[in-house]
Design a protein around this motif. Structure first.
Motif, short mmCIF file in Angstrom:
data_model
loop_
_atom_site.label_atom_id
_atom_site.label_comp_id
_atom_site.label_asym_id
_atom_site.label_seq_id
_atom_site.Cartn_x
_atom_site.Cartn_y
_atom_site.Cartn_z
N UNK A 27 0.81 -1.21 0.00
CA UNK A 27 0.00 0.00 0.00
C UNK A 27 0.85 1.27 0.00
N UNK A 28 1.82 1.44 0.90
CA UNK A 28 2.61 2.67 0.86
C UNK A 28 3.56 2.72 -0.34
N UNK A 29 3.98 1.58 -0.85
CA UNK A 29 4.83 1.61 -2.03
C UNK A 29 4.07 2.13 -3.24
N UNK A 30 2.80 1.75 -3.33
CA UNK A 30 1.99 2.18 -4.46
C UNK A 30 1.58 3.64 -4.34
N UNK A 31 1.35 4.10 -3.12
CA UNK A 31 0.92 5.48 -2.92
C UNK A 31 1.33 5.96 -1.53
N UNK A 39 -2.82 11.14 8.73
CA UNK A 39 -2.61 12.00 9.90
C UNK A 39 -3.23 13.36 9.64
N UNK A 40 -4.00 13.88 10.57
CA UNK A 40 -4.48 15.24 10.40
C UNK A 40 -3.30 16.19 10.25
N UNK A 41 -3.45 17.20 9.41
CA UNK A 41 -2.35 18.11 9.08
C UNK A 41 -1.70 18.71 10.32
N UNK A 127 -10.33 6.85 10.29
CA UNK A 127 -10.76 6.11 9.10
C UNK A 127 -10.38 4.62 9.25
N UNK A 128 -10.91 3.80 8.38
CA UNK A 128 -10.69 2.35 8.46
C UNK A 128 -9.20 2.00 8.46
N UNK A 129 -8.39 2.72 7.69
CA UNK A 129 -6.96 2.42 7.62
C UNK A 129 -6.29 2.60 8.97
N UNK A 136 -5.48 -4.97 13.47
CA UNK A 136 -4.82 -6.11 12.82
C UNK A 136 -3.65 -6.60 13.67
N UNK A 137 -2.76 -5.70 14.16
CA UNK A 137 -1.71 -6.20 15.05
C UNK A 137 -2.26 -6.81 16.35
N UNK A 138 -3.40 -6.33 16.81
CA UNK A 138 -4.01 -6.92 18.00
C UNK A 138 -4.43 -8.36 17.73
#
Length: 169
Positions: A27-31, A39-41, A127-129, A136-138
């Motif tokens: 996911x981060x590699x693609x975008x 993160x809020x600005x 958000x879901x992410x 998921x780690x839990x």
């Protein structure tokens, strides 16, 4: 494959855990901006909410992605090369799982540190992410500790005669 493991942990560690890590790395590699934009600005230190992530934010996301990709490959290597015939392989798998479980604590700590008290108070707006970063780690932590505690059953002992018969077939 880690043939000595009970079925649920074997499937989880041989297939599900590496797939989750590969998904998290892709996911981060693609975008890269998709991750840093979560993160809020004001928490990310960007004065303008519409500003693009800084080069340092992008670099950190990409480096994290590379580490997750490496962790997925390490998981695959350990699980598929550990045949369970020797005590050493079993110890290696158990040590790997213990280390993997202990890595979840810095993950949650980094998440909380990055958001700070103000960001954590806004958990209802995640958000879901962002929920995936926590839940998921839990789930994976619960499976790791459950396996090490014997919740899924004990490791199977493969007798040498049975192992020799399996090789001949």
């Amino acid at each position: 494959m880690a043939t000595f493991m009970p079925p649920i942990p074997r499937v989880f560690f041989c297939f599900i855990e590496p797939a989750l890590c590969l998904f998290g790395a892709a996911q981060p590699l693609l975008n890269p901006a998709a991750i840093t934009a979560l993160l809020p600005a004001h928490l990310a230190g960007r004065p303008d909410p519409t500003a693009a992530p800084t080069p340092l934010e992008t670099l950190q996301v990409l480096m994290t992605s590379v580490m997750m990709y490496g962790w997925a490959l390490l998981t695959l290597a350990i699980m598929f090369l550990s045949d369970g015939k020797t005590t050493r392989s079993r110890r290696l798998v158990h040590a790997y799982i213990a280390i993997s479980a202990s890595m979840d604590f810095p993950h949650w700590g980094a998440f909380a540190y990055a958001l700070g008290a103000e960001g954590m108070k806004q958990w209802r707006t995640f958000p879901a992410e962002m929920w995936m970063q926590v839940l998921v780690p839990l789930l994976t932590f619960a499976v790791k500790v459950g396996y090490l505690a014997g919740v899924f059953g004990e490791d199977q002992v493969v007798a040498e005669g049975e192992d020799a018969d399996r090789k001949r077939k």
